[in-house]
Design a protein around this motif. Structure first.
Motif, short mmCIF file in Angstrom:
data_model
loop_
_atom_site.label_atom_id
_atom_site.label_comp_id
_atom_site.label_asym_id
_atom_site.label_seq_id
_atom_site.Cartn_x
_atom_site.Cartn_y
_atom_site.Cartn_z
N PHE A 38 42.12 40.19 38.92
CA PHE A 38 41.69 39.17 37.96
C PHE A 38 42.46 39.24 36.64
O PHE A 38 42.03 38.65 35.65
CB PHE A 38 40.19 39.28 37.73
CG PHE A 38 39.37 38.68 38.83
CD1 PHE A 38 38.78 37.43 38.67
CD2 PHE A 38 39.19 39.35 40.03
CE1 PHE A 38 38.04 36.86 39.68
CE2 PHE A 38 38.45 38.78 41.06
CZ PHE A 38 37.86 37.54 40.88
N ASP A 39 43.59 39.94 36.62
CA ASP A 39 44.37 40.02 35.39
C ASP A 39 44.76 38.64 34.87
O ASP A 39 44.85 38.44 33.65
CB ASP A 39 45.64 40.85 35.61
CG ASP A 39 45.37 42.34 35.59
OD1 ASP A 39 44.24 42.74 35.24
OD2 ASP A 39 46.28 43.11 35.94
N THR A 40 45.02 37.71 35.78
CA THR A 40 45.51 36.39 35.37
C THR A 40 44.39 35.39 35.12
O THR A 40 44.66 34.20 34.89
CB THR A 40 46.45 35.81 36.43
OG1 THR A 40 45.78 35.81 37.71
CG2 THR A 40 47.73 36.63 36.53
N ALA A 41 43.14 35.81 35.14
CA ALA A 41 42.02 34.91 34.87
C ALA A 41 42.14 34.35 33.44
O ALA A 41 42.53 35.07 32.52
CB ALA A 41 40.70 35.64 35.03
N HIS A 42 41.80 33.08 33.28
CA HIS A 42 41.86 32.46 31.96
C HIS A 42 41.15 31.11 31.99
O HIS A 42 41.02 30.49 33.06
CB HIS A 42 43.31 32.28 31.50
CG HIS A 42 44.14 31.40 32.38
ND1 HIS A 42 44.52 31.74 33.67
CD2 HIS A 42 44.69 30.16 32.17
CE1 HIS A 42 45.24 30.80 34.21
NE2 HIS A 42 45.35 29.80 33.32
N PRO A 43 40.68 30.61 30.85
CA PRO A 43 40.01 29.31 30.81
C PRO A 43 40.99 28.17 31.07
O PRO A 43 42.11 28.16 30.53
CB PRO A 43 39.47 29.23 29.38
CG PRO A 43 39.51 30.64 28.86
CD PRO A 43 40.66 31.28 29.54
N ALA A 44 40.56 27.21 31.89
CA ALA A 44 41.42 26.08 32.23
C ALA A 44 40.61 25.07 33.04
O ALA A 44 39.48 25.36 33.44
CB ALA A 44 42.64 26.55 33.03
N PRO A 45 41.17 23.90 33.32
CA PRO A 45 40.49 22.96 34.22
C PRO A 45 40.46 23.49 35.65
O PRO A 45 41.33 24.27 36.05
CB PRO A 45 41.36 21.69 34.14
CG PRO A 45 42.32 21.91 33.04
CD PRO A 45 42.44 23.37 32.81
#
Length: 257
Positions: free
Chosen positions: A142-149
């Motif tokens: 989950f390192d690349t998890a981030h807020p987005a559509p």
């Protein structure tokens, strides 16, 4: 401890029922997010355990077979494809509410994208989806998890699972006709709306361009992992695939819509 194969060679280990990997500035936020997923009843993600004094991220081990090669009959099967799409949908539903409920300052490895609908995984690809009995059962890294559509995540997932990559590249298992069929199957199993399907080709290209920009900037800043990826030709491959998708945009839209 057992060394695990995959990204960041030599840095990710299995220790019994846990996985030990390098922590980053974003890891505390990711741990809070993983707890949120658990509180929403999503059991397909690792459970956060600790960030050690040695700067190691310790999470629970998610059992299942991980394989990047879609030419493998089990990983590339239609059953696996559909279950992966449903898993992504369930993950997106579970991720709702974190931005509103988390009361601490958030740090993400990848920059947030507007509108900030949910927390995207950011790399929902076969190599991050453990499977059992030809079905996707979990999500790792989950390192690349981030807020987005939602569509930001769906676009990259379809790109990876169809895959919408030029068959001239080594290791691409399917030709264009089968890629288009698999893209439609994934969207249907996910529950993509008509609007999301219409916007998908452009969003895939935007997502890949953002990935290339991030890779090049990180490599230029001295990140050895991304520098190795760039030297290996990964950025060039993504740019070629942007051209490939643009070339076949009308056929992709026809298959999806």
């Amino acid at each position: 401890m057992k060394l695990l194969e995959g990204g960041r060679t030599g840095q990710i280990w299995r220790n019994g029922d846990t996985v030990v990997r390098p922590a980053g500035a974003w890891t505390p936020t990711v741990h809070r997010f993983l707890r949120h997923l658990g509180s929403r009843g999503f059991r397909g993600a690792p459970e956060p355990i600790e960030i050690s004094g040695e700067g190691q991220d310790v999470v629970s081990y998610v059992a299942g077979r991980v394989c990047e090669n879609l030419g493998d009959p089990s990983v590339g099967s239609e059953r696996m494809l559909m279950s992966a799409a449903r898993l992504l949908r369930d993950f997106h539903s579970a991720s709702e509410g974190f931005l509103e409920s988390d009361g601490e300052a958030q740090t993400w490895m990848l920059p947030p994208r507007e509108p900030r609908e949910i927390i995207c995984h950011g790399d929902f690809a076969p190599y991050n989806v453990p499977a059992a009995d030809n079905e996707a059962i979990g999500i790792i890294d989950f390192d690349t998890a981030h807020p987005a559509p939602r569509l930001w995540d769906l676009a990259y997932a379809v790109y990876r699972w169809a895959p919408l990559s030029d068959p001239v590249h080594p290791g691409v298992a399917f030709g264009l006709d089968e890629q288009l069929r698999r893209a439609e199957i994934f969207c249907t199993a996910y529950g993509a709306t008509a609007e999301e399907r219409r916007d998908l080709p452009e969003m895939i290209c935007r997502r890949l361009q953002a990935l290339v920009d991030f890779m090049l900037a990180s490599a230029a800043a001295g990140d050895e992992t991304f520098a190795e990826d760039v030297d290996a030709g990964d950025a060039r491959l993504y740019l070629n695939d942007i051209s490939y998708i643009g070339k076949h945009r009308d056929r992709l839209l026809g298959a999806l819509c």
